[in-house]
Structures are given as structure tokens and as C-alpha cells.
Design an enzyme around this catalytic site. Structure first.
Site, PDB file in Angstrom:
ATOM      1  CG  ASP A  99      42.000  39.276  28.802  1.00  0.00           C
ATOM      2  OD1 ASP A  99      42.241  39.833  29.877  1.00  0.00           O
ATOM      3  OD2 ASP A  99      40.954  38.637  28.580  1.00  0.00           O
ATOM      4  CG  ASP A 318      44.019  43.425  35.069  1.00  0.00           C
ATOM      5  OD1 ASP A 318      44.720  42.829  34.240  1.00  0.00           O
ATOM      6  OD2 ASP A 318      42.913  43.904  34.792  1.00  0.00           O
TER       7      ASP A 318
END
Length: 498
Positions: A99, A318
Site C-alpha cells: 500500500d 499512486d
């Protein structure tokens, strides 16, 4: 702060190997795996990305860790990127999701309330960390500077037992709480051209005793989350401060022809055509300054304030997000410009609220190139395949849809795997910059860590020293799996595309 993290995108079984060179330089060897789910509609994938975006939290000589990516790439397979790590003494293996939108490594511990006990992901048998079973575990007290570091980012809490705890709340309503401990993380290490097994480093991680919301669901459950953020309690920050790895990581995701594969490495990939833009300081995510967008060479008439960074605006890179998202005010000019360029050769089609096109020939011959222009003169050039997604077919013709989505009423732009694929992307945390270059991600890459002039060639876990010029590099070569159908993707996010 806007969200960005997690979910997934393509399937992959990643073999992570680590390389290092020169003297006592070390590197790690991990194994990354990835699970698949049934294909979903674009709208469902967008919804999943939205949930993932809510998951972002507010707030020795170095070596190289190499993660060669094996498998296939399919933008409509829903997956989850995770790796296997070993914690404690004796080492016990845990599956943890990668993550980039959070910082802390945490795993489910014994007596956890609400933690799932089974997983719908293939080959995953959930485990629970038992601190009493490890001979090297040590508690983190409230007076420990590492607890103080956590408090600086509003995730540490102290109990009346002088035990440093944490409580993470995510935007989708899920959360986890527990306490911090320090223990050994085990991995394979390479010193020079000799392989040394059972190496380890001490890291602080979270022991989860409670989980709520989406984290309790067994369909995509793993043992924990491996945060790749920039703050001090992230494992990458801890390992770099111990000189186990550089303070940088890179990825190259192969998206051509749906073939999949790629590389994820702790270290800086060296590519001559790399361009860099500064990371914006004092922000929890990988924020950059997007200044303008050009379609077919023409800069769009979008006020520069649309991309300005503030508490609720800005641009985030991201790899955990599958799609790409444009600030509300930028979306319509972007779609209109593409339509004007391609209107004579395609038939527009609205599919479940998405702008799509019926295409009779190659999209690269019909649709324009797009340039995302950043501070420092860095531009990211997008081919039609980097902003379009093929959904289905109508009467023998392909239907392609705009992969960029609108964040209704929000000023956030999020660049996920849709645009990051087929590029080397470098997160240089020491230099506070992000760089990229178009690249064939099925090819070898060089990773620089020092100035000793050594090149390491890595192929399926085999290391072979070679001499090289002015910087120390490692040649990282992704390997192909012959008998297995695995899947690829990077740093957690929502699928349609990692």
C-alpha cells in the site's frame, strides 16, 4: 487529504529478489504474489477505486531489493497486490498487501477482534502473529522515540500500561487498532556474489488487535498491510536508516498487449531518458505539481489554479490506484479535446455513464497523444492506450472508453496504473523527487546504489558480477513463468487496469 491506495489491478505472482554488490552491501529477497477475481464493469472498478481512495491515511551499507514481476496483465481482472514477509524468531510467514497510501506495516495478531479467519484469495491461509512465540520481540513503550515519531503523524496512542498503541481510521469507514512492537524481519541477503540466507533486520510494525469495516471481509482478506509511504515508521524508511536499502524505490509495469510482467525494486532504476519533477514537501502522499495538459500538442484552457495543491486539491502519483482521476474542472475540457480530434473516425457511445467510442481500426491511428506537464519541465507522454480502456465489442467493432474518471466536486487528480504502466517510475525519497521514462518493462533495467562501479545482473534469482562504469548498478531482468498463469500489478489500488 484525498485518498489513494490500495486495491488492485491485475494479477501477478511476483518473485522478489534482492541484489547487492561490493563488500558487505546487502539486499533482500522477498516473494510477491497476487490474486485475481472475476472481471468487473468499468463502473464497478471506478466504485472500487473510490473506496480505495478513502483508505489513504491522513496524516549497514545499502543494497537493492528487486521484485521481478511474473504473470499476465488484464485490465479487467480485479486483484490485490501482496507480498510474503517473514516476521519473528523463528520466522513466520505472512501475506501483506502493498500500500503506497499508508506508512505502517501491520499484521493481525492473536486474539484479534473482527479480524477475518479465512480468505477468498487463492492460496492464502490467514495467519496470526503471536508475540509470545517470538524470542526476539520487544515492546514499544510510550517514551520510546519511535512511538513519539508515530504520534507526530497522529497514529500513535498511549495506554495506561505504557504501551505504544495505534489507531488507523480510513475514509471508507474501515479501521484497525493495536499496538507497536519491534521484531526481526527475515529475508535472503546477497553480499557481493555470494548468497547468504537467513539475514534479518529489526523493524517496528503494528500488531492488530481490532479491525472494522471492509478489513473484516474475507473475500480479499490478507494478514495485514505493508505501507510504502514516506514517514519514519514505514519499513522503507526504517531499512534505509539502517543502511539495509536505499531510500528510494522504483517500478516498471508491463502493460503492452496485456502481456503483464514488470519489476518493483527498492533502489533507483537508471534510465537515460528519465525526467524528474519535485515531490511537494510536508505532504503525506506522493504529491507533485501538475501544471497543464496538452492534447495533440495543444494546451488545454484550464486555469492553473485547478491543479494547485492545498488541503483538498492537488495531484497524486499512486501505483495503488488502477484508473486515473481528474479534478472536476479539468475533466470536461480533457474529454472534449479528445473527442474533437477523433470525432471523424469513431462513433461516440455512452456506456453506464462512461464516455466510450466504437472504433473500427487501431486507436493509435485515431486518437491523439496527451502530455501531462509538471513542474521542472517534466512531461509524461500518454499514448491512447494510456488513457483509453477497451471494454467490449459491438457488431465486430471494438468499444474503447475514457479510462480517466471525474472526481465530482473535488479538486484532486490521481494518476494510477492506467498511465504509469510501460514506464520506469522512480520514487527518489532521499532526493524528494519522482521520475519516469517510457520503457519496455519486459527488458532489463539498471539500478544504481553507489559509486563503486559494479554492475549486478539478476535473472531469476541468479547473481553475476560484472564491471561497469561510473556508478554502481544492478541489472534487473524480469523472469517469465512458463507453467503458471499469474497476474501482475503494483502498490494496491482499484482495478481496471497496478
Amino acid at each position: 487529504m484525498p485518498p489513494v491506495t490500495v486495491a488492485v489491478v491485475v494479477s501477478a505472482f511476483l518473485v522478489m529478489s534482492v541484489a547487492a554488490a561490493g563488500g558487505d552491501v546487502q539486499s533482500l529477497r522477498l516473494t510477491l504474489e497476487r490474486a485475481n477475481h472475476d472481471g468487473l464493469e468499468l463502473s464497478q472498478l471506478r466504485d472500487r477505486d473510490s473506496i480505495r481512495h478513502g483508505r489513504i491515511l491522513q496524516q549497514r551499507p545499502t543494497g537493492v531489493v528487486d521484485f521481478p514481476v511474473d504473470g499476465t496483465y488484464d485490465p479487467f481482472l480485479v486483484g490485490l497486490y501482496f507480498t510474503r514477509i517473514k516476521l519473528g524468531t523463528p520466522p513466520k510467514e505472512f501475506y501483506v498487501q502493498i500500500d503506497t497510501g499508508s506508512d505502517v506495516l501491520w499484521v493481525s495478531c492473536t486474539s484479534c477482534s473482527g479480524c477475518p479467519t479465512s480468505s477468498g484469495l487463492q492460496q492464502i491461509k490467514l495467519e496470526f502473529f503471536d508475540p509470545s512465540s517470538s524470542s526476539t520481540v520487544s515492546p514499544i513503550s510510550c517514551s520510546d522515540q519511535r512511538c513519539v515519531l508515530g504520534e507526530e503523524f497522529s497514529d500513535s496512542v498511549c495506554s495506561n500500561r505504557n504501551q505504544c498503541g495505534y489507531s488507523f481510521q480510513y475514509g471508507d469507514g474501515s479501521g484497525t487498532s493495536g499496538y507497536y512492537i519491534s521484531d526481526s524481519m527475515s529475508f535472503d541477503s546477497v553480499v557481493g556474489n555470494s548468497l547468504t540466507t537467513h539475514s534479518s533486520a529489526s523493524v517496528v510494525f503494528g500488531c492488530s488487535t481490532s479491525q472494522t469495516g471492509d478489513l473484516t471481509k474475507p473475500d480479499r482478506a490478507v494478514d495485514g498491510i505493508f505501507g510504502f509511504g514516506q514517514q519514519g515508521l514505514s519499513v522503507i524508511s526504517q531499512l534505509s536508516s539502517q543502511r539495509v536499502t536505499p531510500n528510494a524505490f522504483s517500478h516498471c509495469l508491463d502493460g503492452k498487449n496485456g502481456g503483464g510482467g514488470g519489476i518493483l525494486v527498492l533502489g533507483q532504476i537508471v534510465e537515460p531518458n528519465m525526467v524528474y519533477t519535485p515531490l511537494l514537501p510536508s505532504l503525506p502522499h506522493y504529491n507533485v505539481n501538475l501544471q497543464s495538459i496538452a492534447v495533440n500538442g495543444q494546451t488545454l484552457s484550464i486555469d492553473s489554479s485547478v491543479f494547485a495543491t492545498s488541503s483538498n486539491r492537488g495531484t497524486i502519483i499512486d501505483s495503488g490506484t488502477t484508473l486515473a482521476y481528474l479534478a472536476d474542472e479539468a475533466y470536461d475540457p480533457f474529454v472534449d479535446a479528445i473527442m474533437q480530434t477523433a470525432s471523424q473516425s469513431v462513433r461516440p457511445l455512452l456506456s453506464k455513464g462512461n464516455q466510450c467510442y466504437v472504433v473500427m481500426s487501431s486507436v493509435s491511428e485515431i486518437f491523439p497523444t496527451v502530455s501531462l506537464n509538471f513542474a521542472g519541465g517534466a512531461s509524461m507522454l500518454l499514448r491512447p492506450e494510456d488513457y483509453l480502456l477497451q471494454q467490449t465489442s459491438v457488431g465486430g467493432a471494438a468499444v474503447w472508453c475514457i479510462g480517466f474518471q471525474k472526481l465530482q466536486g473535488q479538486g484532486i487528480t490521481i494518476l494510477g496504473d492506467l498511465v504509469l504502466k510501460d514506464k520506469v517510475v522512480v520514487y527518489d525519497l532521499a532526493g524528494q523527487r519522482i521520475g519516469w521514462a517510457n520503457y519496455d518493462c519486459s527488458s532489463p533495467v539498471n539500478v544504481s546504489t553507489s559509486n563503486t562501479g559494479t554492475t549486478e545482473y539478476v535473472n531469476a534469482g541468479q547473481f553475476d558480477h560484472r564491471n561497469s562504469a561510473p556508478y554502481e548498478t544492478y541489472k534487473l531482468i524480469p523472469s517469465m513463468v512458463i507453467a503458471l498463469v499469474l497476474h501482475i500489478a503494483f502498490f494496491g489500488v482499484l482495478p481496471i487496469l497496478l
